[in-house]
Scaffold this motif. Structure first.
Motif, PDB file in Angstrom:
ATOM      1  N   LYS A 302       0.832  -1.206   0.000  1.00  0.00           N
ATOM      2  CA  LYS A 302       0.000   0.000   0.000  1.00  0.00           C
ATOM      3  C   LYS A 302       0.869   1.260   0.000  1.00  0.00           C
ATOM      4  CE  LYS A 302      -3.741   0.376   2.405  1.00  0.00           C
ATOM      5  NZ  LYS A 302      -4.695   0.374   3.557  1.00  0.00           N
ATOM      6  N   ALA A 303       1.931   1.230   0.766  1.00  0.00           N
ATOM      7  CA  ALA A 303       2.831   2.387   0.825  1.00  0.00           C
ATOM      8  C   ALA A 303       3.551   2.573  -0.509  1.00  0.00           C
ATOM      9  CB  ALA A 303       3.843   2.202   1.953  1.00  0.00           C
ATOM     10  N   GLU A 304       3.980   1.478  -1.097  1.00  0.00           N
ATOM     11  CA  GLU A 304       4.656   1.539  -2.401  1.00  0.00           C
ATOM     12  C   GLU A 304       3.718   2.110  -3.463  1.00  0.00           C
ATOM     13  OE1 GLU A 304       5.574  -1.914  -5.396  1.00  0.00           O
ATOM     14  OE2 GLU A 304       7.152  -1.932  -3.862  1.00  0.00           O
ATOM     15  N   LYS A 305       2.494   1.650  -3.471  1.00  0.00           N
ATOM     16  CA  LYS A 305       1.512   2.136  -4.439  1.00  0.00           C
ATOM     17  C   LYS A 305       1.244   3.618  -4.251  1.00  0.00           C
ATOM     18  CE  LYS A 305      -3.234   1.246  -6.024  1.00  0.00           C
ATOM     19  NZ  LYS A 305      -4.426   0.361  -5.878  1.00  0.00           N
ATOM     20  N   ALA A 306       1.110   4.048  -2.990  1.00  0.00           N
ATOM     21  CA  ALA A 306       0.838   5.460  -2.709  1.00  0.00           C
ATOM     22  C   ALA A 306       1.991   6.349  -3.165  1.00  0.00           C
ATOM     23  CB  ALA A 306       0.584   5.654  -1.216  1.00  0.00           C
ATOM     24  N   ALA A 307       3.232   5.915  -2.925  1.00  0.00           N
ATOM     25  CA  ALA A 307       4.396   6.722  -3.299  1.00  0.00           C
ATOM     26  C   ALA A 307       4.494   6.883  -4.811  1.00  0.00           C
ATOM     27  CB  ALA A 307       5.667   6.080  -2.743  1.00  0.00           C
ATOM     28  N   ILE A 308       4.297   5.799  -5.542  1.00  0.00           N
ATOM     29  CA  ILE A 308       4.407   5.846  -7.010  1.00  0.00           C
ATOM     30  C   ILE A 308       3.284   6.696  -7.598  1.00  0.00           C
ATOM     31  CG2 ILE A 308       4.368   4.454  -9.110  1.00  0.00           C
ATOM     32  CD1 ILE A 308       5.567   2.157  -7.407  1.00  0.00           C
ATOM     33  N   ARG A 309       2.070   6.558  -7.063  1.00  0.00           N
ATOM     34  CA  ARG A 309       0.942   7.352  -7.560  1.00  0.00           C
ATOM     35  C   ARG A 309       1.166   8.838  -7.289  1.00  0.00           C
ATOM     36  NH1 ARG A 309      -4.169   4.882  -8.418  1.00  0.00           N
ATOM     37  NH2 ARG A 309      -5.174   6.701  -7.473  1.00  0.00           N
ATOM     38  N   ASP A 310       1.668   9.163  -6.101  1.00  0.00           N
ATOM     39  CA  ASP A 310       1.911  10.567  -5.760  1.00  0.00           C
ATOM     40  C   ASP A 310       2.968  11.173  -6.670  1.00  0.00           C
ATOM     41  OD1 ASP A 310       0.039  10.415  -3.799  1.00  0.00           O
ATOM     42  OD2 ASP A 310       1.460  10.254  -2.126  1.00  0.00           O
ATOM     43  N   LEU A 311       4.006  10.398  -6.974  1.00  0.00           N
ATOM     44  CA  LEU A 311       5.059  10.893  -7.869  1.00  0.00           C
ATOM     45  C   LEU A 311       4.472  11.264  -9.224  1.00  0.00           C
ATOM     46  CD1 LEU A 311       8.107  11.296  -8.606  1.00  0.00           C
ATOM     47  CD2 LEU A 311       8.077   8.897  -9.347  1.00  0.00           C
ATOM     48  N   THR A 312       3.616  10.422  -9.741  1.00  0.00           N
ATOM     49  CA  THR A 312       3.034  10.671 -11.062  1.00  0.00           C
ATOM     50  C   THR A 312       2.054  11.838 -11.022  1.00  0.00           C
ATOM     51  OG1 THR A 312       3.248   8.318 -11.598  1.00  0.00           O
ATOM     52  CG2 THR A 312       1.761   9.628 -12.969  1.00  0.00           C
ATOM     53  N   LEU A 313       1.199  11.899  -9.987  1.00  0.00           N
ATOM     54  CA  LEU A 313       0.191  12.963  -9.913  1.00  0.00           C
ATOM     55  C   LEU A 313       0.818  14.329  -9.633  1.00  0.00           C
ATOM     56  CD1 LEU A 313      -2.780  11.319  -7.953  1.00  0.00           C
ATOM     57  CD2 LEU A 313      -2.810  12.174 -10.295  1.00  0.00           C
ATOM     58  N   ASN A 314       1.836  14.362  -8.787  1.00  0.00           N
ATOM     59  CA  ASN A 314       2.396  15.646  -8.353  1.00  0.00           C
ATOM     60  C   ASN A 314       3.534  16.144  -9.230  1.00  0.00           C
ATOM     61  OD1 ASN A 314       0.612  15.551  -6.180  1.00  0.00           O
ATOM     62  ND2 ASN A 314       2.086  14.456  -4.882  1.00  0.00           N
TER      63      ASN A 314
END
Length: 756
Positions: A302-314
Motif C-alpha cells: 500500500k505504501a509503495e503504491k501510494a508513493a508511485i501514484r503521488d510521484l506521477t500525480l504531483n
C-alpha cells in the motif's frame, strides 16, 4: 408442490424483452436464475463456500457453457459429449469475470463459482450479451458480500442509430460491436471492435449502453426484494492494525518515492523495492513476523503504491523516468524469418513480439462450431505468452484464458483492415518474447508489419497502445499514462488498450477500477491514446510503409476463378480423378467451393510455381471455351480413329471435338491418315450442334475450295432397302404382301413316344 416463481421483465424498447426468473430451478445453489429473451434461455447458478482460504486473492471461477442440445444439435467428435470450452465460451467467461471480480471485498477468499449454461438457443438472440446480467442477478439472490448489481449489454450502430443487444444479422450491418459492463453508477468494462470510429463516437456508444444497463440493474434489485433479500454472510476478513500500517508507511514511503523518482529499468527497480521490503521486515522479530508478517507485506504494498501514484500525480514522472505521455523507444524489423510467408519483430521498451503470417486456402479457415454460432474465420490470430518472456519458470498447461483473450483483442484490431477481396485464408501467430507492458498491443503492431511483409494488401496499417489512469477524487487531479508498464497496470485506476489506424479506432479493451469516472476524463484519455497510436504508427511505417506488391517467392500464390455449377463435376472428375491428377501434374493445391448466391463454383488455385498455376488456369479457360458458329479455329490432331480424327482447340487445350472423316476433304476419304497426321495443326470451321447427331460439328473441307468439276453426292434415298435413318412405318414395310407360311405339323409328345 409447485414452487413459487418470482419474475421480472426488462423492456428493451423495440418490442423485445428479457425476463429474469427464480424459484423453479437449482434451488440448492446459493442463488439461481433463468434469463430468457425470445427462445433463448440460460441458467446461472452461484455458490460460495463458507470457509475462507489462505490465498491472498479471491478464487473465483466463472464458467460459461453452451449446450449443443440447446440448438438441437450433436457435439462433434467421437464421444458426442461437450468437452473443453471453446474460445467463444472462454471469451464470454472473461467478459463476466472482469466485471464481477472487483466487486467482491479484497479480503474475501472463499472458493466461489459462477456457472452459466445456455439451455435453449434462439438464432435471433446472442446469449453472451445476457451472461453478465444472469451472473449478477443470481448473486443478488445470494448472501455473498458483493458491492452492487451490475449488468452487461452489447451495443451496435446501424445507419447511425444505436441498438442494444442487436441480433447477429443486425451486427453484420453494424459499424460498432461493443460489450459494456457497468453498475447503475459506473462503467467498469468495455470491449469491442469498430470500423475506425472517433473517440467521441465511442464515448456516445458507452453512454447509450449504460442507460440500458441501469434499467437491468433496477430489475435485479426488484427481483431480490420480491424473493426476499438475504442477510450478507459474515466472514473472517484480514486483520487490521492502524499503528502497524502507519509504522510501515513511514519506513517505506520516502525510500520508495526516491527509487521511483530516479527512473530505472524493471529488474533494477524490482531488486531495489525488494531490498526496502526486506529492510523493513528486518526491524521485526521472528515472533512478530510469524504473528503479522502478512500484514507487514500488505501494508508495504500500500505504501509503495501510494508513493508511485503521488510521484506521477504531483511531478508527472513515472517509474522508468518517462513523462506521462511519453512512449518508450521502439525498434522493429521485417522479413526476419527466411522460410515463413511473412514475419516481423516489434520491440517497445521491454516488450517484444515476433509475429508470423501463413497464407492458405479456404480449406485452412478456422472452423467455429458452437451451439449459438457456426461459421468460418478466414483471418485469425493466435497469441502465445511463454513464461520466459517475464523471466519466470512455471508449468505450461496449454493455452490459457488470458492468451485466448489477448489474441482475440489483437485479431479484432486487425481484421477490419483485411480487404474483403483478399483471396487467402490468413493466420497470424504472435510469439511474445519479452513482456513489461502490453504484449497484446505489441502483437497488433508486429502483426501489421508481418501482414504487409507477406504481401497482404491491408486497407491501412494498424497500431495499438496500452494506457493507464491515476486519479485522486479529493483533489480532482488525474494523470493519463501512455504506454504503461506492467507495474503501472496494477497501481492505476483504469487500464485500457486501443487499436486503430490514422482514421479511427478499430478495437478496444478497457477495465475501469474507479467509481464514477467522468466521460470527459474518458474522452481525454482516448484522445491521448490516439496521439500515442499515431506515434507508434509512424515508427511502424518507417520500417515498412506499405504492403509488398507480391507475396514472397516461396510463399503460395493464390488465384481464384469461377465456373458454372454444372461444370464442377466435370472439372473434378469421377472420384476426384481429374483434379487429383491436375494437382499432381502442376504442383498446386486446388479447392472448389460453391457460391450459394451466384450459383457458381469458386476454384482456388494455390501454388508457388507460376507455371503450374497458369497450367490450371489454362485448363479452366479451356473448359469455359465456347466456339462461335461460323468461325474458323486452329485445332490439333490428338487421336486417330477409323471414322475421323479427335482434335482439340489450340487456344483451349483439353477441349476436344470429333472431325468426322466426311468433313476432312471434298474428295472421298478412305483412310483418315491419308489426309491428316497425329499432332498436325489445321484449321476447321465450327457449325454448332449437328441436328442429326446432336453433337458438335466441325469441318476442314468447309475452309477448302471445292475441286473443279466437284459434284456433290446425292442425298440418300429414304425408301431404299437397308436404309436405317429414314425407315417407313410398320404398315409400309410390305409385310401384308408376304405369302403365308404353311402350318407346322404338331410335334409328337413324349407320352406318344412312350406308347410307341
Amino acid at each position: 408442490m409447485i414452487p413459487k416463481v418470482f419474475r421480472e421483465v426488462i423492456d428493451l424498447g423495440d418490442g423485445r424483452e428479457i425476463s429474469i426468473e427464480t424459484g423453479k430451478l437449482a434451488k440448492q445453489a446459493h442463488g439461481s436464475v433463468v434469463v430468457q429473451s425470445g427462445k433463448c434461455m440460460m441458467l446461472c447458478t452461484v455458490v460460495s463456500n463458507y470457509e475462507q482460504k489462505d490465498l491472498g486473492f479471491l478464487p473465483l471461477t466463472v464458467d460459461y457453457r453452451e449446450k449443443f442440445a440447446a440448438a438441437g444439435r450433436y457435439p462433434g467428435g467421437f464421444f458426442k459429449r461437450e468437452a473443453r470450452p471453446s474460445d467463444g465460451e472462454v471469451l464470454t467467461m472473461r467478459l463476466v469475470d472482469r466485471v464481477l471480480r472487483p466487486l467482491f471485498p479484497k479480503d474475501y477468499t472463499a472458493e466461489t463459482q459462477v456457472m452459466i449454461q445456455l439451455m435453449s438457443h434462439d438464432e435471433n438472440v446472442m446469449p453472451d450479451a445476457m451472461a453478465g446480467l444472469a451472473a449478477s442477478a443470481a448473486i443478488q439472490l445470494s448472501d455473498f458480500p458483493f458491492e452492487c448489481a451490475i449488468s452487461e449489454a452489447r451495443v451496435g450502430r446501424i445507419n447511425g442509430e444505436f441498438v442494444i443487444n442487436p441480433t447477429r444479422a443486425q451486427l453484420a450491418e453494424s459499424d460498432i460491436d461493443m460489450m459494456i459492463g457497468a453498475s447503475a453508477d459506473s462503467v467498469m468494462m468495455v470491449e469491442g471492435e469498430m470500423d475506425e470510429i472517433s473517440e467521441e463516437e465511442m464515448a456516445d456508444a458507452i453512454k447509450f449502453a449504460h442507460e440500458a444497463i441501469k434499467v437491468q440493474c433496477a430489475a435485479q434489485i426488484r427481483l431480490a426484494e420480491a424473493f426476499g433479500k438475504k442477510e450478507v454472510r459474515e466472514y473472517e476478513g484480514d486483520r487490521e492494525d492502524k499503528d502497524l500500517e502507519k509504522k510501515v508507511y513511514d519506513m517505506a514511503y520516502d525510500k520508495v518515492y526516491a527509487i521511483a523518482e530516479a527512473g530505472s529499468a524493471k529488474h533494477e527497480r524490482t531488486a531495489a523495492f525488494k531490498e526496502i521490503k526486506a529492510a523493513i521486515k528486518a526491524t521485526f522479530s521472528e515472533e512478530e513476523l510469524a504473528d503479522y508478517g502478512g500484514l507487514v507485506s500488505d501494508y508495504y504494498r500500500k505504501a509503495e503504491k501510494a508513493a508511485i501514484r503521488d510521484l506521477t500525480l504531483n511531478v508527472g514522472l513515472r517509474l522508468d523516468g518517462r513523462k506521462t505521455d511519453e512512449i518508450r523507444p521502439i525498434w522493429s524489423e521485417v522479413d526476419y524469418l527466411p522460410s515463413v510467408h511473412g514475419s516481423a519483430i516489434f520491440t517497445r521498451g521491454e516488450t517484444q513480439a515476433l509475429a508470423t503470417v501463413t497464407l492458405g486456402t479456404s480449406r485452412d479457415s478456422n472452423k467455429i462450431d458452437m451451439p449459438s454460432y457456426e461459421g468460418e474465420e478466414n483471418f485469425y490470430l493466435h497469441y502465445n505468452f511463454p513464461p520466459f518472456c517475464t523471466g519466470e519458470a512455471r508449468p505450461i498447461r496449454g493455452t490459457s484464458r488470458r492468451e485466448v483473450g489477448h489474441g482475440n483483442l489483437a485479431q479484432r484490431g486487425l481484421k477490419g483492415m483485411i480487404p474483403a477481396d483478399c483471396p487467402y485464408t490468413v493466420r497470424v501467430v504472435s510469439e511474445v518474447l519479452e513482456s513489461n507492458g502490453s504484449s497484446s498491443m505489441a502483437t497488433v503492431c508486429a502483426g501489421t508489419m508481418a501482414l504487409m511483409d507477406a504481401g497482404v494488401q491491408m486497407i491501412r496499417p494498424v497500431s495499438g497502445i496500452a494506457m493507464g489512469l491515476i486519479s485522486d477524487a479529493e483533489s480532482g487531479k488525474y494523470a493519463v499514462l501512455s504506454d504503461i508498464l506492467g507495474d503501472e497496470d496494477h497501481l492505476g485506476d483504469m487500464d485500457f488498450k486501443v487499436t486503430g489506424t490514422s482514421e479511427g479506432i478499430t478495437a478496444c479493451q478497457m477495465d475501469i477500477k474507479v467509481k464514477g469516472l467522468g466521460y470527459e476524463i474518458l474522452v481525454n484519455a482516448l484522445k491521448q491514446a490516439r496521439e500515442g497510436r499515431l506515434h507508434i504508427l509512424g515508427k511502424i511505417t518507417e520500417t515498412i510503409s506499405s504492403a509488398n506488391e507480391e507475396v514472397k517467392e516461396h510463399a503460395p500464390k493464390m488465384i481464384n476463378r469461377r465456373i458454372p455449377n454444372d461444370m464442377i463435376g466435370a472439372f473434378i472428375g469421377p472420384g476426384g480423378k481429374h483434379i487429383q491428377e491436375l494437382q499432381k501434374e502442376t504442383g498446386t493445391t486446388i479447392v472448389i467451393t460453391e457460391d450459394a448466391v451466384t450459383e457458381e463454383g469458386i476454384i482456388e488455385i494455390l501454388g508457388t510455381d507460376p507455371a503450374g498455376i497458369e497450367q490450371v488456369i489454362t485448363r479452366i479457360e479451356s473448359m469455359l471455351f465456347k466456339p462461335t458458329v461460323g468461325e474458323a479455329y486452329e485445332v490439333k490432331v490428338i487421336k486417330m480413329l477409323d471414322f475421323g480424327a479427335v482434335v482439340e482447340y489450340v487456344e483451349a487445350p483439353g477441349n476436344e471435338v470429333l472431325l468426322h472423316v466426311s468433313e476432312l476433304a471434298w474428295e472421298r476419304t478412305d483412310n483418315v491418315s491419308d489426309v491428316v497426321k497425329m499432332g498436325e495443326v489445321l484449321d476447321v470451321k465450327y457449325f454448332g450442334l449437328d441436328p442429326r447427331t446432336r453433337k458438335e460439328k466441325v469441318s476442314r473441307k468447309a475452309l477448302l475450295p471445292k475441286p473443279e468439276g466437284y459434284v456433290a453426292r446425292p442425298p440418300r434415298d429414304d425408301k431404299r432397302s437397308g436404309g436405317r435413318d429414314n425407315r417407313g412405318s410398320r404398315d409400309s414395310r410390305g409385310r401384308d404382301d408376304r405369302k403365308p407360311r404353311a402350318p407346322r405339323e404338331p410335334r409328337e409328345s413324349s407320352e406318344s413316344k412312350k406308347e410307341d
